[in-house]
Design a protein around this motif. Structure first.
Motif, PDB file in Angstrom:
ATOM      1  N   LEU A  33       0.824  -1.215   0.000  1.00  0.00           N
ATOM      2  CA  LEU A  33       0.000   0.000   0.000  1.00  0.00           C
ATOM      3  C   LEU A  33       0.855   1.260   0.000  1.00  0.00           C
ATOM      4  CD1 LEU A  33      -2.871  -0.882   2.469  1.00  0.00           C
ATOM      5  CD2 LEU A  33      -3.048  -0.517   0.019  1.00  0.00           C
ATOM      6  N   GLN A  34       1.940   1.252   0.776  1.00  0.00           N
ATOM      7  CA  GLN A  34       2.805   2.422   0.822  1.00  0.00           C
ATOM      8  C   GLN A  34       3.486   2.650  -0.519  1.00  0.00           C
ATOM      9  OE1 GLN A  34       5.871   2.297   3.806  1.00  0.00           O
ATOM     10  NE2 GLN A  34       6.151   4.493   3.750  1.00  0.00           N
ATOM     11  N   ASN A  35       3.929   1.576  -1.163  1.00  0.00           N
ATOM     12  CA  ASN A  35       4.568   1.711  -2.473  1.00  0.00           C
ATOM     13  C   ASN A  35       3.570   2.238  -3.497  1.00  0.00           C
ATOM     14  OD1 ASN A  35       6.770   1.509  -4.256  1.00  0.00           O
ATOM     15  ND2 ASN A  35       5.911  -0.369  -5.076  1.00  0.00           N
ATOM     16  N   GLU A  36       2.330   1.720  -3.474  1.00  0.00           N
ATOM     17  CA  GLU A  36       1.301   2.208  -4.402  1.00  0.00           C
ATOM     18  C   GLU A  36       1.031   3.695  -4.178  1.00  0.00           C
ATOM     19  OE1 GLU A  36      -2.183  -0.196  -3.969  1.00  0.00           O
ATOM     20  OE2 GLU A  36      -1.175  -1.997  -4.701  1.00  0.00           O
ATOM     21  N   TYR A  37       0.985   4.112  -2.902  1.00  0.00           N
ATOM     22  CA  TYR A  37       0.769   5.514  -2.584  1.00  0.00           C
ATOM     23  C   TYR A  37       1.895   6.381  -3.140  1.00  0.00           C
ATOM     24  CZ  TYR A  37       0.793   9.820   0.097  1.00  0.00           C
ATOM     25  OH  TYR A  37       0.841  11.144   0.451  1.00  0.00           O
ATOM     26  N   LEU A  38       3.141   5.964  -2.937  1.00  0.00           N
ATOM     27  CA  LEU A  38       4.280   6.764  -3.389  1.00  0.00           C
ATOM     28  C   LEU A  38       4.347   6.844  -4.911  1.00  0.00           C
ATOM     29  CD1 LEU A  38       6.965   5.592  -0.830  1.00  0.00           C
ATOM     30  CD2 LEU A  38       5.775   7.779  -0.893  1.00  0.00           C
ATOM     31  N   GLY A 135       7.169  12.443  -1.500  1.00  0.00           N
ATOM     32  CA  GLY A 135       6.135  11.744  -0.751  1.00  0.00           C
ATOM     33  C   GLY A 135       6.655  10.813   0.304  1.00  0.00           C
ATOM     34  N   THR A 136       7.825  11.068   0.867  1.00  0.00           N
ATOM     35  CA  THR A 136       8.422  10.127   1.815  1.00  0.00           C
ATOM     36  C   THR A 136       7.897  10.308   3.229  1.00  0.00           C
ATOM     37  OG1 THR A 136      10.263  11.634   2.103  1.00  0.00           O
ATOM     38  CG2 THR A 136      10.555   9.827   0.539  1.00  0.00           C
ATOM     39  N   GLY A 137       7.086  11.312   3.497  1.00  0.00           N
ATOM     40  CA  GLY A 137       6.566  11.513   4.851  1.00  0.00           C
ATOM     41  C   GLY A 137       5.391  10.624   5.193  1.00  0.00           C
ATOM     42  N   PHE A 138       4.941   9.801   4.254  1.00  0.00           N
ATOM     43  CA  PHE A 138       3.766   8.950   4.482  1.00  0.00           C
ATOM     44  C   PHE A 138       4.168   7.667   5.185  1.00  0.00           C
ATOM     45  CE2 PHE A 138       0.855   5.631   2.924  1.00  0.00           C
ATOM     46  CZ  PHE A 138      -0.318   6.145   3.429  1.00  0.00           C
ATOM     47  N   VAL A 139       3.634   7.446   6.369  1.00  0.00           N
ATOM     48  CA  VAL A 139       3.905   6.217   7.119  1.00  0.00           C
ATOM     49  C   VAL A 139       2.595   5.664   7.665  1.00  0.00           C
ATOM     50  CG1 VAL A 139       6.268   6.769   7.798  1.00  0.00           C
ATOM     51  CG2 VAL A 139       4.388   7.528   9.218  1.00  0.00           C
ATOM     52  N   PHE A 140       2.563   4.362   7.907  1.00  0.00           N
ATOM     53  CA  PHE A 140       1.382   3.710   8.491  1.00  0.00           C
ATOM     54  C   PHE A 140       1.514   3.653   9.982  1.00  0.00           C
ATOM     55  CE2 PHE A 140       1.077   2.112   4.201  1.00  0.00           C
ATOM     56  CZ  PHE A 140      -0.274   2.170   3.976  1.00  0.00           C
TER      57      PHE A 140
END
Length: 140
Positions: A33-38, A135-140
């Motif tokens: 999911l994180q890779n798809e978001y980035l 977009g590297t600030g996105f974390v779960f």
């Protein structure tokens, strides 16, 4: 007097043992999911700014500097930013990043492994291209 939790009377509430029931849930794959978001974030960045992969952009790229610690003989590494030209690229996972066109200064900490007075440590300068990831600030 009977209470509603007393199991002897008909129609009373039954207590169920939660520990005996098996709870099994399926969770989504966070890394996927994180890779798809980035990947989507990079695509949106290109669309909003009318850019394509390979275009030159001017961004703030990080580089490092070394200065002496306050009231000490030891050195300390600091990160600074500088506006320079870079080129947009995509990595193996499809994520967008920018790489500077000129080499920036970075430092690698090296030590001889000793302690006390025989210890010798220094920052070894390294010249390499600086990278900015989007977009590297996105974390779960």
């Amino acid at each position: 007097m009977k209470t509603e939790f007393d199991n002897t009377e008909k129609g009373a509430l039954n207590k169920t043992d939660v520990s005996s029931s098996v709870l099994e849930y399926n969770f989504p794959d966070k890394a996927k999911l994180q890779n798809e978001y980035l990947v989507k974030y990079g695509e949106q960045f290109l669309i909003l700014n009318n850019l394509k992969v390979g275009h030159e952009v001017i961004l703030e790229f990080p580089y490092e500097g070394v200065s002496q610690k306050y009231k000490s003989r030891e050195m300390e590494k600091y990160t600074y930013k500088k506006k320079v030209k870079g080129i947009l690229k995509i990595d193996e996972q499809g994520r967008l990043y920018a790489e500077s066109l000129e080499d920036m200064q970075f430092y690698n900490y090296t030590s001889n492994g000793f302690s006390g007075r025989s210890r010798k440590s220094r920052y070894q300068p390294i010249s390499k291209k600086s990278i900015v990831k989007f977009g590297t600030g996105f974390v779960f």
